[in-house]
Scaffold this active site. Sequence first.
Site, PDB file in Angstrom:
ATOM      1  N   LYS A  94     -73.893-125.505  44.269  1.00 52.68           N
ATOM      2  CA  LYS A  94     -74.509-124.222  44.634  1.00 52.68           C
ATOM      3  C   LYS A  94     -76.038-124.232  44.571  1.00 52.68           C
ATOM      4  O   LYS A  94     -76.687-123.530  45.340  1.00 52.68           O
ATOM      5  CB  LYS A  94     -73.962-123.104  43.750  1.00 52.68           C
ATOM      6  CG  LYS A  94     -72.495-122.788  44.044  1.00 52.68           C
ATOM      7  CD  LYS A  94     -72.022-121.628  43.199  1.00 52.68           C
ATOM      8  CE  LYS A  94     -70.564-121.343  43.469  1.00 52.68           C
ATOM      9  NZ  LYS A  94     -70.069-120.193  42.715  1.00 52.68           N
ATOM     10  N   ASP A 124     -71.121-114.568  46.473  1.00 49.43           N
ATOM     11  CA  ASP A 124     -70.517-114.422  45.138  1.00 49.43           C
ATOM     12  C   ASP A 124     -70.885-113.087  44.506  1.00 49.43           C
ATOM     13  O   ASP A 124     -70.026-112.375  43.986  1.00 49.43           O
ATOM     14  CB  ASP A 124     -71.045-115.523  44.191  1.00 49.43           C
ATOM     15  CG  ASP A 124     -70.232-116.804  44.270  1.00 49.43           C
ATOM     16  OD1 ASP A 124     -69.071-116.760  44.725  1.00 49.43           O
ATOM     17  OD2 ASP A 124     -70.762-117.858  43.864  1.00 49.43           O
ATOM     18  N   ASN A 130     -75.276-117.699  24.551  1.00 49.76           N
ATOM     19  CA  ASN A 130     -74.871-119.005  25.094  1.00 49.76           C
ATOM     20  C   ASN A 130     -74.878-120.076  24.009  1.00 49.76           C
ATOM     21  O   ASN A 130     -75.615-119.979  23.025  1.00 49.76           O
ATOM     22  CB  ASN A 130     -75.817-119.420  26.234  1.00 49.76           C
ATOM     23  CG  ASN A 130     -75.226-120.527  27.079  1.00 49.76           C
ATOM     24  OD1 ASN A 130     -74.030-120.510  27.377  1.00 49.76           O
ATOM     25  ND2 ASN A 130     -76.028-121.516  27.462  1.00 49.76           N
ATOM     26  N   ARG A 131     -74.043-121.088  24.236  1.00 49.87           N
ATOM     27  CA  ARG A 131     -73.983-122.223  23.311  1.00 49.87           C
ATOM     28  C   ARG A 131     -75.338-122.906  23.253  1.00 49.87           C
ATOM     29  O   ARG A 131     -75.855-123.217  22.196  1.00 49.87           O
ATOM     30  CB  ARG A 131     -72.882-123.168  23.848  1.00 49.87           C
ATOM     31  CG  ARG A 131     -72.606-124.370  23.042  1.00 49.87           C
ATOM     32  CD  ARG A 131     -71.450-125.125  23.643  1.00 49.87           C
ATOM     33  NE  ARG A 131     -71.711-125.573  25.027  1.00 49.87           N
ATOM     34  CZ  ARG A 131     -70.872-126.307  25.747  1.00 49.87           C
ATOM     35  NH1 ARG A 131     -69.715-126.661  25.244  1.00 49.87           N
ATOM     36  NH2 ARG A 131     -71.184-126.678  26.970  1.00 49.87           N
ATOM     37  N   GLY A 137     -61.271-112.268  37.456  1.00 51.11           N
ATOM     38  CA  GLY A 137     -62.192-112.727  38.495  1.00 51.11           C
ATOM     39  C   GLY A 137     -61.592-112.813  39.891  1.00 51.11           C
ATOM     40  O   GLY A 137     -62.270-113.250  40.832  1.00 51.11           O
ATOM     41  N   GLY A 183     -72.251-116.850  28.188  1.00 48.93           N
ATOM     42  CA  GLY A 183     -72.487-118.005  29.051  1.00 48.93           C
ATOM     43  C   GLY A 183     -73.801-117.852  29.791  1.00 48.93           C
ATOM     44  O   GLY A 183     -74.273-116.717  30.000  1.00 48.93           O
ATOM     45  N   ALA A 184     -74.395-118.984  30.155  1.00 46.74           N
ATOM     46  CA  ALA A 184     -75.694-118.934  30.842  1.00 46.74           C
ATOM     47  C   ALA A 184     -75.754-119.998  31.938  1.00 46.74           C
ATOM     48  O   ALA A 184     -76.772-120.651  32.137  1.00 46.74           O
ATOM     49  CB  ALA A 184     -76.822-119.117  29.840  1.00 46.74           C
ATOM     50  N   LEU A 191     -58.633-121.817  45.121  1.00 45.46           N
ATOM     51  CA  LEU A 191     -57.723-120.951  45.887  1.00 45.46           C
ATOM     52  C   LEU A 191     -58.270-120.686  47.291  1.00 45.46           C
ATOM     53  O   LEU A 191     -57.634-120.011  48.088  1.00 45.46           O
ATOM     54  CB  LEU A 191     -57.534-119.624  45.154  1.00 45.46           C
ATOM     55  CG  LEU A 191     -56.747-119.656  43.843  1.00 45.46           C
ATOM     56  CD1 LEU A 191     -56.627-118.254  43.264  1.00 45.46           C
ATOM     57  CD2 LEU A 191     -55.352-120.248  44.044  1.00 45.46           C
ATOM     58  N   SER A 192     -59.469-121.218  47.598  1.00 45.21           N
ATOM     59  CA  SER A 192     -60.085-120.925  48.902  1.00 45.21           C
ATOM     60  C   SER A 192     -59.212-121.349  50.094  1.00 45.21           C
ATOM     61  O   SER A 192     -59.110-120.595  51.066  1.00 45.21           O
ATOM     62  CB  SER A 192     -61.461-121.579  49.005  1.00 45.21           C
ATOM     63  OG  SER A 192     -62.347-120.935  48.136  1.00 45.21           O
ATOM     64  N   ASN A 211     -73.267-120.184  47.995  1.00 44.02           N
ATOM     65  CA  ASN A 211     -71.836-120.512  47.947  1.00 44.02           C
ATOM     66  C   ASN A 211     -71.211-120.511  49.345  1.00 44.02           C
ATOM     67  O   ASN A 211     -70.047-120.858  49.508  1.00 44.02           O
ATOM     68  CB  ASN A 211     -71.077-119.536  47.034  1.00 44.02           C
ATOM     69  CG  ASN A 211     -70.883-118.185  47.680  1.00 44.02           C
ATOM     70  OD1 ASN A 211     -71.844-117.567  48.119  1.00 44.02           O
ATOM     71  ND2 ASN A 211     -69.657-117.732  47.770  1.00 44.02           N
TER      72      ASN A 211
HETATM   73  P1  NAP Z   1     -71.530-123.354  34.746  1.00 42.47           P
HETATM   74  O1  NAP Z   1     -72.775-123.249  35.518  1.00 42.47           O
HETATM   75  O2  NAP Z   1     -70.918-124.673  34.492  1.00 42.47           O
HETATM   76  O3  NAP Z   1     -71.775-122.631  33.307  1.00 42.47           O
HETATM   77  C1  NAP Z   1     -70.788-122.655  32.323  1.00 42.47           C
HETATM   78  C2  NAP Z   1     -71.259-121.896  31.095  1.00 42.47           C
HETATM   79  O4  NAP Z   1     -70.195-121.933  30.135  1.00 42.47           O
HETATM   80  C3  NAP Z   1     -72.489-122.505  30.412  1.00 42.47           C
HETATM   81  O5  NAP Z   1     -73.260-121.460  29.897  1.00 42.47           O
HETATM   82  C4  NAP Z   1     -71.874-123.315  29.264  1.00 42.47           C
HETATM   83  O6  NAP Z   1     -72.688-123.398  28.111  1.00 42.47           O
HETATM   84  C5  NAP Z   1     -70.675-122.479  28.910  1.00 42.47           C
HETATM   85  N1  NAP Z   1     -69.638-123.296  28.298  1.00 42.47           N
HETATM   86  C6  NAP Z   1     -68.952-124.321  28.865  1.00 42.47           C
HETATM   87  N2  NAP Z   1     -68.075-124.832  27.987  1.00 42.47           N
HETATM   88  C7  NAP Z   1     -68.221-124.122  26.840  1.00 42.47           C
HETATM   89  C8  NAP Z   1     -67.607-124.186  25.567  1.00 42.47           C
HETATM   90  N3  NAP Z   1     -66.664-125.078  25.285  1.00 42.47           N
HETATM   91  N4  NAP Z   1     -67.996-123.297  24.618  1.00 42.47           N
HETATM   92  C9  NAP Z   1     -68.961-122.378  24.864  1.00 42.47           C
HETATM   93  N5  NAP Z   1     -69.589-122.285  26.057  1.00 42.47           N
HETATM   94  C10 NAP Z   1     -69.207-123.130  27.039  1.00 42.47           C
HETATM   95  O7  NAP Z   1     -70.366-122.457  35.407  1.00 42.47           O
HETATM   96  P2  NAP Z   1     -70.511-121.222  36.431  1.00 42.47           P
HETATM   97  O8  NAP Z   1     -70.521-121.744  37.795  1.00 42.47           O
HETATM   98  O9  NAP Z   1     -71.581-120.341  35.951  1.00 42.47           O
HETATM   99  O10 NAP Z   1     -69.085-120.514  36.215  1.00 42.47           O
HETATM  100  C11 NAP Z   1     -68.804-119.821  35.036  1.00 42.47           C
HETATM  101  C12 NAP Z   1     -67.387-119.268  35.044  1.00 42.47           C
HETATM  102  O11 NAP Z   1     -67.219-118.356  36.120  1.00 42.47           O
HETATM  103  C13 NAP Z   1     -66.293-120.316  35.211  1.00 42.47           C
HETATM  104  O12 NAP Z   1     -65.211-119.959  34.403  1.00 42.47           O
HETATM  105  C14 NAP Z   1     -65.903-120.193  36.669  1.00 42.47           C
HETATM  106  O13 NAP Z   1     -64.572-120.568  36.914  1.00 42.47           O
HETATM  107  C15 NAP Z   1     -66.075-118.706  36.882  1.00 42.47           C
HETATM  108  N6  NAP Z   1     -66.350-118.364  38.289  1.00 42.47           N
HETATM  109  C16 NAP Z   1     -65.543-117.450  38.892  1.00 42.47           C
HETATM  110  C17 NAP Z   1     -65.768-117.095  40.212  1.00 42.47           C
HETATM  111  C18 NAP Z   1     -64.869-116.094  40.873  1.00 42.47           C
HETATM  112  O14 NAP Z   1     -64.918-115.956  42.113  1.00 42.47           O
HETATM  113  N7  NAP Z   1     -64.065-115.373  40.138  1.00 42.47           N
HETATM  114  C19 NAP Z   1     -66.831-117.666  40.934  1.00 42.47           C
HETATM  115  C20 NAP Z   1     -67.648-118.590  40.282  1.00 42.47           C
HETATM  116  C21 NAP Z   1     -67.386-118.932  38.949  1.00 42.47           C
HETATM  117  P3  NAP Z   1     -73.890-124.475  27.985  1.00 42.47           P
HETATM  118  O15 NAP Z   1     -75.046-123.868  28.728  1.00 42.47           O
HETATM  119  O16 NAP Z   1     -74.108-124.554  26.539  1.00 42.47           O
HETATM  120  O17 NAP Z   1     -73.389-125.741  28.604  1.00 42.47           O
END
Ligand code: NAP
Length: 276
Positions: free
Chosen positions: A68, A104, A152-153, A242, A128-129, A18-19, A89
């Site tokens: 990032k 962020d 976390n998974r 978010g 999540g991690a 959406l940026s 970011n």
């Molecule tokens: P990331 O680094 O890819 O981390 C994703 C996390 O989700 C990991 O811990 C992963 O587990 C877990 N995961 C992925 N698929 C899964 C599944 N099927 N079942 C269980 N766990 C699962 O992502 P990120 O950058 O931290 O972003 C995380 C979330 O925040 C996303 O939804 C993103 O869209 C949102 N976000 C929002 C904003 C905003 O401005 N609102 C900004 C940034 C991010 P594993 O470690 O086991 O792989």
Amino acid sequence: MQHLIPLAVIGDPIAHSLSPMLHGDIIRRHCLPYSFSAYQIKAGDTADFIQFAKKSGIQGFNATMPHKQALLELVDIVQEDASYYESINTVRIRDGILTGYNTDVTGLLTSLAAKDIKLQGKNLLILGAGGVAGSIVRAAHKENAQHVTILNRTLDKAAEICAGVTDCEVAQLTTEQITHFAQESDLIINCTPLGMEGIGLDFEDFSFLDDTGATVLDLIYRPSETSLLREAKERGLATLNGLGMLIYQGILAFELFTDVELNHQEEAEQLEALLG
Ligand code: NAP
């Protein structure tokens, strides 16, 4: 024709971002001489994009997944917050010098503050991690949260984030563990993509929301109400998506790109009406 100064966002995928709409709206409403474009840049191509950005006169760009962390090694100056949160970011470019920022976390904290939510003294349950979860754990530490649990998974990744943080524990992301920890939590934050539009994956069971009084924050903004937030709301819990984080990080990034000062609250209201 007026020369427009280019700004950008990079990521992979990027189509969902959406940026461009967010920055485009600020540019239009304030009649500013900037353009904003999205570039799909694969992991490993971040340095090539930087060369392109310098040649094209890009004055700043936002970065989303998967750039990032890579940017920490590629910019000339890493600002303090970006170093602390180990994530960039927002990049500002002046005279060929790149400075990396993290907007962020400030964006998230500002969006929480706008709803009177503080991390101080709170019991946080983080699902999540990944990159954002790691930044939130550091923010929780800085803001004097009482306790953080990361589910976390992949347990090792949660343990890595927790290492060295006081009052932090980890467990496997299972319905049983969420149920157990949710009872004692003040704030549950979904930092996984579970429930996100287009991925076809979601939490299997929401009964963990039955015995908690926690506020539920989902970092996802598309859909604006995930199943997690809907189920939480149905149980009378306070919820937040978010979008506020996205909007406030964008406002802060725009100011860094352009040196234009914005009224944050007014901008946030305008952008929420547009993007919400
Ligand atoms: P990331 O680094 O890819 O981390 C994703 C996390 O989700 C990991 O811990 C992963 O587990 C877990 N995961 C992925 N698929 C899964 C599944 N099927 N079942 C269980 N766990 C699962 O992502 P990120 O950058 O931290 O972003 C995380 C979330 O925040 C996303 O939804 C993103 O869209 C949102 N976000 C929002 C904003 C905003 O401005 N609102 C900004 C940034 C991010 P594993 O470690 O086991 O792989």
